[in-house]
Write a protein that holds these residues in place. Structure first.
Motif, PDB file in Angstrom:
ATOM      1  N   MET A  73       0.846  -1.184   0.000  1.00  0.00           N
ATOM      2  CA  MET A  73       0.000   0.000   0.000  1.00  0.00           C
ATOM      3  C   MET A  73       0.885   1.239   0.000  1.00  0.00           C
ATOM      4  O   MET A  73       2.064   1.170   0.364  1.00  0.00           O
ATOM      5  CB  MET A  73      -0.947   0.000   1.205  1.00  0.00           C
ATOM      6  CG  MET A  73      -0.291  -0.105   2.550  1.00  0.00           C
ATOM      7  SD  MET A  73      -1.493  -0.189   3.925  1.00  0.00           S
ATOM      8  CE  MET A  73      -2.469  -1.630   3.472  1.00  0.00           C
ATOM      9  N   PRO A  74       0.342   2.380  -0.436  1.00  0.00           N
ATOM     10  CA  PRO A  74       1.145   3.595  -0.497  1.00  0.00           C
ATOM     11  C   PRO A  74       1.800   3.934   0.843  1.00  0.00           C
ATOM     12  O   PRO A  74       1.201   3.783   1.908  1.00  0.00           O
ATOM     13  CB  PRO A  74       0.121   4.664  -0.904  1.00  0.00           C
ATOM     14  CG  PRO A  74      -0.903   3.909  -1.690  1.00  0.00           C
ATOM     15  CD  PRO A  74      -1.018   2.589  -0.990  1.00  0.00           C
ATOM     16  N   GLY A  75       3.049   4.381   0.759  1.00  0.00           N
ATOM     17  CA  GLY A  75       3.817   4.730   1.932  1.00  0.00           C
ATOM     18  C   GLY A  75       4.692   3.612   2.439  1.00  0.00           C
ATOM     19  O   GLY A  75       5.613   3.852   3.231  1.00  0.00           O
ATOM     20  N   MET A  76       4.419   2.367   2.009  1.00  0.00           N
ATOM     21  CA  MET A  76       5.230   1.230   2.423  1.00  0.00           C
ATOM     22  C   MET A  76       6.448   1.100   1.506  1.00  0.00           C
ATOM     23  O   MET A  76       6.433   1.534   0.353  1.00  0.00           O
ATOM     24  CB  MET A  76       4.410  -0.064   2.377  1.00  0.00           C
ATOM     25  CG  MET A  76       3.261  -0.100   3.362  1.00  0.00           C
ATOM     26  SD  MET A  76       3.875  -0.405   5.031  1.00  0.00           S
ATOM     27  CE  MET A  76       2.365  -0.255   5.992  1.00  0.00           C
ATOM     28  N   ARG A  77       7.508   0.484   2.025  1.00  0.00           N
ATOM     29  CA  ARG A  77       8.695   0.231   1.203  1.00  0.00           C
ATOM     30  C   ARG A  77       8.331  -0.611  -0.013  1.00  0.00           C
ATOM     31  O   ARG A  77       7.457  -1.480   0.065  1.00  0.00           O
ATOM     32  CB  ARG A  77       9.759  -0.508   2.022  1.00  0.00           C
ATOM     33  CG  ARG A  77      10.583   0.400   2.931  1.00  0.00           C
ATOM     34  CD  ARG A  77      11.666  -0.362   3.660  1.00  0.00           C
ATOM     35  NE  ARG A  77      12.308  -1.362   2.815  1.00  0.00           N
ATOM     36  CZ  ARG A  77      13.185  -1.077   1.867  1.00  0.00           C
ATOM     37  NH1 ARG A  77      13.501   0.170   1.616  1.00  0.00           N
ATOM     38  NH2 ARG A  77      13.731  -2.041   1.154  1.00  0.00           N
ATOM     39  N   GLY A  78       9.037  -0.348  -1.084  1.00  0.00           N
ATOM     40  CA  GLY A  78       8.782  -1.078  -2.316  1.00  0.00           C
ATOM     41  C   GLY A  78       9.457  -2.427  -2.346  1.00  0.00           C
ATOM     42  O   GLY A  78      10.162  -2.753  -3.310  1.00  0.00           O
ATOM     43  N   ASP A  79       9.249  -3.225  -1.299  1.00  0.00           N
ATOM     44  CA  ASP A  79       9.744  -4.606  -1.243  1.00  0.00           C
ATOM     45  C   ASP A  79       8.588  -5.527  -1.588  1.00  0.00           C
ATOM     46  O   ASP A  79       7.590  -5.578  -0.847  1.00  0.00           O
ATOM     47  CB  ASP A  79      10.263  -4.939   0.150  1.00  0.00           C
ATOM     48  CG  ASP A  79      11.585  -4.284   0.475  1.00  0.00           C
ATOM     49  OD1 ASP A  79      12.080  -3.500  -0.351  1.00  0.00           O
ATOM     50  OD2 ASP A  79      12.128  -4.549   1.572  1.00  0.00           O
ATOM     51  N   LEU A  80       8.715  -6.247  -2.691  1.00  0.00           N
ATOM     52  CA  LEU A  80       7.625  -7.084  -3.170  1.00  0.00           C
ATOM     53  C   LEU A  80       8.152  -8.444  -3.593  1.00  0.00           C
ATOM     54  O   LEU A  80       9.273  -8.572  -4.081  1.00  0.00           O
ATOM     55  CB  LEU A  80       6.934  -6.430  -4.374  1.00  0.00           C
ATOM     56  CG  LEU A  80       6.364  -5.020  -4.175  1.00  0.00           C
ATOM     57  CD1 LEU A  80       5.878  -4.462  -5.505  1.00  0.00           C
ATOM     58  CD2 LEU A  80       5.241  -5.024  -3.149  1.00  0.00           C
ATOM     59  N   THR A  81       7.318  -9.453  -3.410  1.00  0.00           N
ATOM     60  CA  THR A  81       7.566 -10.787  -3.946  1.00  0.00           C
ATOM     61  C   THR A  81       6.432 -11.105  -4.907  1.00  0.00           C
ATOM     62  O   THR A  81       5.261 -11.007  -4.523  1.00  0.00           O
ATOM     63  CB  THR A  81       7.635 -11.838  -2.825  1.00  0.00           C
ATOM     64  OG1 THR A  81       8.691 -11.481  -1.923  1.00  0.00           O
ATOM     65  CG2 THR A  81       7.900 -13.226  -3.383  1.00  0.00           C
ATOM     66  N   VAL A  82       6.784 -11.454  -6.128  1.00  0.00           N
ATOM     67  CA  VAL A  82       5.794 -11.681  -7.175  1.00  0.00           C
ATOM     68  C   VAL A  82       5.794 -13.161  -7.544  1.00  0.00           C
ATOM     69  O   VAL A  82       6.829 -13.723  -7.932  1.00  0.00           O
ATOM     70  CB  VAL A  82       6.096 -10.823  -8.423  1.00  0.00           C
ATOM     71  CG1 VAL A  82       5.027 -11.034  -9.494  1.00  0.00           C
ATOM     72  CG2 VAL A  82       6.190  -9.343  -8.043  1.00  0.00           C
ATOM     73  N   LEU A  83       4.623 -13.792  -7.395  1.00  0.00           N
ATOM     74  CA  LEU A  83       4.463 -15.215  -7.689  1.00  0.00           C
ATOM     75  C   LEU A  83       3.722 -15.417  -8.998  1.00  0.00           C
ATOM     76  O   LEU A  83       2.994 -14.535  -9.472  1.00  0.00           O
ATOM     77  CB  LEU A  83       3.689 -15.906  -6.565  1.00  0.00           C
ATOM     78  CG  LEU A  83       4.220 -15.764  -5.137  1.00  0.00           C
ATOM     79  CD1 LEU A  83       3.322 -16.530  -4.170  1.00  0.00           C
ATOM     80  CD2 LEU A  83       5.660 -16.237  -5.026  1.00  0.00           C
TER      81      LEU A  83
END
Length: 405
Positions: free
Chosen positions: A362-372
């Motif tokens: 969500m906006p404001g969170m670090r751009g750390d993502l795991t994409v499956l």
């Protein structure tokens, strides 16, 4: 715990400019779990600006010139944590000088191919691990954020039997405090070398089926010293006696479910919950044990009582880096995919007092993502292994054979 928050945030603030220059990224037309309890939202676009999620929704404008990932068929989750790893294998020796490409490849094989954007090293040669972390944060090497315990502390004259063949020069560095003053000095030495947390062996397996506990006074002194500087304390407890030492000493995290669960009943677990302790299951490590069902049951009971579980696997001590067995064991214990997703994302963020900054999409969170490539709601444990992209602060640090636009 405010000091812990300040220390972790200090490390966190180093990161937005630390994992490479190109931190402008848009993920288009993705299915997204914004949090473990949220419903799946389809056709979402996520825009990451300067390492932070700037926008996320079904109708989002993408700024010109931004790198795009077309994500039809993808499932996007907050970046995964592995809160129990080790950089103890010989291939990490002299990490300050190894070729960057080699380190990136080793990190890919061990961690980033599984979607891990943050890892907690619970015991290693601290100089190597700190050097590796510095090279990652400079952008020279692509890898996860690393918190490290450095050198663990063991009961005096009671190293685990599986360290018997460790080279003499390494064995000499292994802290075995005989007094509370010794313990405090070793904690301070670890911090001076760059450690973030502390690992205690409150129950050391000196030979199969024999555990030597750490003296409570020594464990408590070490824990209090770590807490003064704001760090979390992890414990390898092994059995009931070692677990009791951890509880009495005020330890924050059991780095494993105790391998011997005899005597660890609901009363003990309730006391742990009351003290806000966390358990890292590491069920793969025990998957061949005859009482694995009891070990799984202990984790499930702890969670039902309100205890926090955080994902971790002992990767690095275990030379097999595949995560499939851990996910299979967690689901065999009765946990849902949402429970597992919490262990991978929001629970570790809460443990490290980072919930305001990460753990959700969500906006404001670090751009750390795991994409499956698959939806873990299918209930198949292997879907958590089907990683397409590992994204840290808006930088793709690992990707499967799938091109970006």
């Amino acid at each position: 715990m405010g000091r812990l928050c300040n220390r972790v945030l200090g490390l966190l603030l180093l990161i937005p400019s630390a994992v490479g220059v190109a931190q402008e990224l848009a993920i288009e037309d993705a299915a997204v779990y914004t949090s473990p309890e949220a419903p799946l939202r389809r056709h979402m676009t996520i825009v990451i600006h300067q390492g932070v999620i700037a926008d996320a929704g079904e109708h989002v404008r993408i700024p010109k010139g931004m790198q795009r990932i077309s994500c039809q068929g993808c499932v996007v989750l907050a970046g995964f944590w592995n809160a129990h790893v080790h950089f103890m294998e010989p291939k990490w020796n002299d990490a300050a000088h190894l070729p960057a490409e080699r380190l990136t490849r080793q990190l890919s094989e061990m961690l980033t191919h599984s979607g891990f954007t943050t890892v907690v090293d619970t015991g290693s040669e601290v100089e190597n691990t700190v050097a590796l972390r510095k090279r990652i944060e400079s952008g020279e090497v692509f890898g996860p954020r690393i918190f490290t315990a450095g050198i663990p502390l063991y009961p005096a004259h009671a190293l685990p039997f599986y360290l018997a063949d460790v080279p003499a020069d390494v064995k000499a560095k292994l802290g075995q405090p005989e007094t509370a003053a010794d313990a405090k000095a070793l904690v301070d030495k670890n911090h001076a070398a760059g450690a973030d947390i502390l690992k205690l062996f409150t129950g050391s397996i000196v030979r199969p089926n024999q555990v030597t506990p750490m003296q409570v006074e020594i464990a408590r002194a070490a824990t209090e010293e770590e807490h003064k500087s704001g760090g979390l304390v992890f414990s390898h407890s092994s059995n009931m006696e070692g677990t009791k030492v951890a509880i009495d000493a005020g330890v924050d995290v059991l780095a494993h479910t105790p391998e011997s669960v005899n005597g660890i009943d609901g009363v003990v677990l309730q006391r742990m919950v009351a003290q806000q302790m966390t358990i890292i299951p590491t069920l793969k490590l025990f998957s061949q044990d005859s009482d694995i069902a009891k070990i799984r049951g202990l984790d499930y009971q702890f969670r039902q009582l309100g205890g926090r579980l955080v994902y971790g696997t002992d990767t690095g001590f275990l030379a097999d880096y595949d995560q499939s067995e851990e996910f299979r064991q967690l689901m065999a214990a009765g946990f849902t995919f949402r429970d597992v997703l919490d262990m991978l994302t929001t629970a570790p963020a809460a443990l490290f007092h980072l919930s305001q900054h990460e753990g959700k999409v969500m906006p404001g969170m670090r751009g750390d993502l795991t994409v499956l490539s698959d939806d873990p709601a299918s209930g198949r444990p292997e879907t958590f292994n089907h990683v397409l992209y590992t994204i840290r602060g808006g930088v793709v640090i690992w990707q499967a054979d799938r091109p970006t636009k």
